[in-house]
Motif scaffolding. Structure first.
Motif, PDB file in Angstrom:
ATOM      1  N   GLU A   1      47.292  43.409  29.642  1.00 16.09           N
ATOM      2  CA  GLU A   1      46.252  44.083  30.824  1.00 16.09           C
ATOM      3  C   GLU A   1      44.700  43.790  30.284  1.00 16.09           C
ATOM      4  N   LEU A   2      44.890  42.973  28.879  1.00 20.94           N
ATOM      5  CA  LEU A   2      43.327  43.446  28.076  1.00 20.94           C
ATOM      6  C   LEU A   2      42.623  41.644  27.924  1.00 20.94           C
ATOM      7  N   LYS A   3      43.926  40.793  27.582  1.00 25.61           N
ATOM      8  CA  LYS A   3      43.680  39.240  27.433  1.00 25.61           C
ATOM      9  C   LYS A   3      42.942  38.869  28.132  1.00 25.61           C
ATOM     10  N   GLU A   4      42.615  37.916  29.297  1.00 25.12           N
ATOM     11  CA  GLU A   4      41.208  37.911  30.194  1.00 25.12           C
ATOM     12  C   GLU A   4      40.052  38.114  29.927  1.00 25.12           C
ATOM     13  N   SER A   5      40.059  39.596  29.842  1.00 19.43           N
ATOM     14  CA  SER A   5      38.473  40.400  29.617  1.00 19.43           C
ATOM     15  C   SER A   5      38.159  39.564  28.217  1.00 19.43           C
ATOM     16  N   VAL A   6      39.180  40.355  27.405  1.00 20.08           N
ATOM     17  CA  VAL A   6      38.855  39.842  26.020  1.00 20.08           C
ATOM     18  C   VAL A   6      39.042  38.352  25.735  1.00 20.08           C
ATOM     19  N   LEU A   7      39.114  37.339  26.143  1.00 19.55           N
ATOM     20  CA  LEU A   7      38.789  36.307  25.978  1.00 19.55           C
ATOM     21  C   LEU A   7      37.904  35.608  26.702  1.00 19.55           C
ATOM     22  N   GLU A   8      36.700  36.535  28.013  1.00 23.50           N
ATOM     23  CA  GLU A   8      35.963  36.330  28.513  1.00 23.50           C
ATOM     24  C   GLU A   8      35.013  36.598  27.981  1.00 23.50           C
ATOM     25  N   VAL A   9      35.150  37.765  26.904  1.00 23.71           N
ATOM     26  CA  VAL A   9      33.840  38.380  25.690  1.00 23.71           C
ATOM     27  C   VAL A   9      33.853  37.266  25.130  1.00 23.71           C
ATOM     28  N   MET A  10      34.929  36.700  23.799  1.00 22.92           N
ATOM     29  CA  MET A  10      34.732  35.876  22.989  1.00 22.92           C
ATOM     30  C   MET A  10      34.150  34.768  22.502  1.00 22.92           C
ATOM     31  N   GLN A  11      34.631  34.492  24.488  1.00 17.46           N
ATOM     32  CA  GLN A  11      34.250  32.826  24.454  1.00 17.46           C
ATOM     33  C   GLN A  11      32.743  33.122  24.942  1.00 17.46           C
ATOM     34  N   LYS A  12      31.841  34.164  24.920  1.00 20.29           N
ATOM     35  CA  LYS A  12      30.381  34.111  25.590  1.00 20.29           C
ATOM     36  C   LYS A  12      29.889  34.833  24.212  1.00 20.29           C
ATOM     37  N   GLU A  13      30.758  35.449  23.257  1.00 26.96           N
ATOM     38  CA  GLU A  13      30.051  35.464  21.940  1.00 26.96           C
ATOM     39  C   GLU A  13      30.002  34.399  20.352  1.00 26.96           C
ATOM     40  N   LEU A  14      30.949  33.974  21.285  1.00 28.87           N
ATOM     41  CA  LEU A  14      31.846  32.927  19.837  1.00 28.87           C
ATOM     42  C   LEU A  14      31.479  31.617  20.016  1.00 28.87           C
ATOM     43  N   GLY A  15      30.778  31.114  21.550  1.00 29.58           N
ATOM     44  CA  GLY A  15      30.048  29.985  22.104  1.00 29.58           C
ATOM     45  C   GLY A  15      31.253  29.378  21.807  1.00 29.58           C
ATOM     46  N   TRP A  16      32.208  29.689  23.103  1.00 25.80           N
ATOM     47  CA  TRP A  16      33.516  28.865  22.433  1.00 25.80           C
ATOM     48  C   TRP A  16      33.626  27.539  24.196  1.00 25.80           C
ATOM     49  N   SER A  17      33.953  26.388  24.362  1.00 25.41           N
ATOM     50  CA  SER A  17      34.370  26.008  24.928  1.00 25.41           C
ATOM     51  C   SER A  17      35.309  26.593  25.817  1.00 25.41           C
ATOM     52  N   GLU A  18      35.783  25.513  27.680  1.00 29.63           N
ATOM     53  CA  GLU A  18      36.887  26.275  27.314  1.00 29.63           C
ATOM     54  C   GLU A  18      38.405  25.496  27.304  1.00 29.63           C
ATOM     55  N   GLU A  19      38.518  24.438  26.151  1.00 30.05           N
ATOM     56  CA  GLU A  19      39.569  24.120  25.792  1.00 30.05           C
ATOM     57  C   GLU A  19      39.486  25.125  24.331  1.00 30.05           C
ATOM     58  N   GLU A  20      38.586  25.425  24.325  1.00 31.90           N
ATOM     59  CA  GLU A  20      38.824  26.523  22.716  1.00 31.90           C
ATOM     60  C   GLU A  20      39.697  28.005  23.573  1.00 31.90           C
ATOM     61  N   LYS A  21      38.996  27.861  24.514  1.00 34.28           N
ATOM     62  CA  LYS A  21      39.229  29.633  25.241  1.00 34.28           C
ATOM     63  C   LYS A  21      40.882  29.106  25.258  1.00 34.28           C
ATOM     64  N   GLU A  22      41.712  27.893  26.723  1.00 34.62           N
ATOM     65  CA  GLU A  22      42.374  27.841  26.207  1.00 34.62           C
ATOM     66  C   GLU A  22      43.217  27.868  25.503  1.00 34.62           C
ATOM     67  N   ASN A  23      42.770  27.092  24.386  1.00 35.50           N
ATOM     68  CA  ASN A  23      43.805  26.885  23.189  1.00 35.50           C
ATOM     69  C   ASN A  23      44.458  28.411  22.833  1.00 35.50           C
ATOM     70  N   TRP A  24      43.295  28.922  22.894  1.00 33.99           N
ATOM     71  CA  TRP A  24      43.124  30.759  22.009  1.00 33.99           C
ATOM     72  C   TRP A  24      44.448  31.583  22.939  1.00 33.99           C
ATOM     73  N   SER A  25      44.301  31.256  24.033  1.00 34.15           N
ATOM     74  CA  SER A  25      44.766  32.064  25.262  1.00 34.15           C
ATOM     75  C   SER A  25      46.517  31.845  25.112  1.00 34.15           C
TER      76      SER A  25
END
Length: 562
Positions: free
Chosen positions: A520-544
């Motif tokens: 349930e929380l996966k997408e929301s957590v990824l959005e926050v962590m991308q912003k807070e940790l400065g991930w690129s879209e590729e990094e976000k997708e890899n973590w997902s």
């Protein structure tokens, strides 16, 4: 020690600063390994004023220290092997850890049913003797002394236990725990005391001085694959099951010492296996094994197996044999219970860092004691042991480390870590921790949480709850329920979270005990962590993708779709 202003955070930014310090400044002591053993040693060393660094190739507690039975116990079953000294030493530590971390480690009566069946570990007489000895060795207070009850009383307490063959039951003291939380709170305390700590940094090789002694460690930041050297007077290998792998990075030939065994646990809904307290019982399979069945919130988990392991240590796999063994055990031991594979919501497999025993090839019979040995090139390795004994292991390791320092004409003051609370454990009366929860749950309801969530957070974070509520404004900007937002905000600011798995598995226990919540929380957590940790879209997708794979693994999806 650090000043108060320097201890404000333990975040991704702290990690960057610590890597810079480790690459530019010499440390007195470098610890390789950020499980409970390395964490305890870092705390002990930092408290003595030693300039200590710690690197962990995964996340803190990423291996054995997040995959145990999640108890702080003295090893009652080792009395069957007459390992009295080990039980005595370890059992006394339960109360020490409980006092220093009352928000994590808390006393509880547990039940050991006694059955008249082939291969039973105890009968009524020997159960009484063993539990009396257990209390004596642990110096258990009278209020927590064991007691024996008859069959009827056992079934009154736990009506789903198998009645056939049941003779009696013993209630005895052990402690509940969250292993990953214990590790991170120890790490955070070491940080407060001045240790320079970072996760996701792997030791790759060693550098030597003119006398052939190790003086540098070549390390790699596994997040960006950049390597750097750490200059250290003394180096300690505290990598648990990886101890031999770390030792093999030396120039000299290395004789293997480790014999890792695998332990597996499964989680089901409490309605599927309704127990009111921790039960410790024979498997009923005449294999000299015992298992734990443990209630946790609205779930019940059970384990463990004990089998030799070969394979990738980073992620020990669960087999069909593991599943069959534990399901057969549980369904045999409880009447009216028929747990199937589909009932298992989540699972974990961990490795015990056992030391080879030439006189014993039975995994269940190998001692859980620890050993400390020094190579000719100066590398000190601490291996074996139990989670409960981590503080004493640090004391023993420091005696060996001090000898290495003496050769360098360096000395440090001694300390007694029995009196040092872990991060979050600075409560006025550890024995009355429930009073603390009562007093400070109102802070949570005032912030907009319901009573259950407010009590949970006070229980989970202890005296760090005040720092949690300082992040209310930030948490309100996250697109998720307030409790989860507060935990994520705090984890990013004060617990060096760098990946979704760090958050869902080791800073919270969601992936094990509320796996639907992870989804349930996966997408929301990824959005926050991308912003807070400065991930690129590729990094976000890899973590997902990585998180999805972990969820499938934990939920045993590969077995369920066969």
């Amino acid at each position: 020690m650090k000043g108060a202003d320097e201890r404000m955070t333990f975040s991704a930014q702290t990690r960057k600063e610590n890597i810079k310090k480790l690459s530019s400044d010499q440390v007195d002591l470098l610890i390789i390994g950020g499980g409970i053993t390395g964490a305890g040693l870092a705390l002990h060393a930092a408290a003595r004023g030693i300039k200590v660094g710690l690197i962990e190739m995964q996340d803190f507690a990423g291996g054995t220290s997040s995959r145990s039975t999640k108890l702080v116990h003295g090893g009652l079953r080792y009395l069957k092997q007459f390992d009295v000294e080990l039980v005595s030493d370890v059992a006394k530590e339960r109360a020490v850890i409980g006092k220093n971390a009352p928000h994590i480690v808390q006393p509880s009566y547990m039940l050991m049913p006694v059955y008249d069946e082939p291969g039973a570990s105890f009968n009524e007489f020997t159960a009484e003797v063993v539990l009396h000895l257990y209390d004596y060795l642990a110096e258990t207070d009278e209020e927590w002394a064991h007691y024996i009850v008859d069959k009827e009383e056992v079934l009154k307490e736990e009506p789903h236990l198998k009645e056939e063959g049941l003779m009696a039951g013993g209630f005895y003291l052990d402690y509940t725990n969250d292993d990953a939380r214990l590790t991170i709170e120890t790490i955070k305390k070491a940080d407060e005391l001045g240790a320079i700590i970072t996760n996701y940094v792997k030791a790759e090789s060693f550098g030597y001085d003119d006398e052939g002694k190790i003086r540098t460690v070549r390390a790699m930041d596994t997040l960006n694959e950049e390597s750097f050297d750490i200059d250290a007077k003394v180096v300690v290998n505290a990598t648990g099951p990886w101890s031999d792998e770390t030792r093999k990075n030396r120039k000299a030939d290395t004789e293997g010492k480790m014999f890792p065994t695998k332990g597996v646990h499964f989680v089901v809904d409490h309605s599927k296996l309704p127990v009111s307290r921790t039960i410790y019982t024979d498997t009923g399979q005449e294999d000299n094994r015992m298992v734990f069945i443990i209630p946790r919130g609205n779930k019940t988990y059970f384990g463990t197996t004990d089998t030799p392991f070969e394979g990738a240590y980073e992620d020990p796999s669960i087999t069909q044999e593991d599943i069959d063994y534990l399901l057969q055990t549980i369904n045999h031991r409880f009447d009216g219970v028929s747990i199937t594979l589909d009932d298992i919501e989540s699972s974990w497999a961990g490795l015990r860092p056992l030391i080879q025993d030439e006189n014993n090839d039975d995994p269940s019979g190998i001692s859980r004691g620890h050993e400390i040995f020094t190579e000719e090139d100066g590398l000190i390795t601490i291996a074996g042991g139990k989670l409960t004994d981590y503080r004493r292991m640090a004391e023993d390791a420091c005696e060996v480390i001090d000898k290495a320092f003496e050769e360098l004409n360096v000395r440090f003051d001694q300390v007694d870590t029995k009196t040092i609370p872990l991060s979050g454990g600075d409560v006025e009366d550890p024995s009355a921790f429930q009073t603390f929860i009562d007093q400070h749950s109102q802070d949570g309801t005032d912030a907009g949480l319901d009573q259950e969530d407010a009590r949970f957070l006070a229980d989970w974070y202890g005296t760090n709850i005040f720092k949690v509520y300082e992040l209310l404004d930030k948490a309100h900007t996250f697109d998720m329920p307030l409790k989860d937002a507060l935990q994520l905000a705090y984890g990013l600011e004060h617990e060096m979270i760098l990946s979704p798995e760090d958050f869902f598995e080791r800073r919270t226990d969601s992936i094990f005990f509320n796996i639907d919540r992870v989804i349930e929380l996966k997408e929301s957590v990824l959005e926050v962590m991308q912003k807070e940790l400065g991930w690129s879209e590729e990094e976000k997708e890899n973590w997902s993708i990585h998180l999805d794979e972990r969820v499938r693994e934990v939920s045993l999806e590969e077995f369920k779709i066969k």
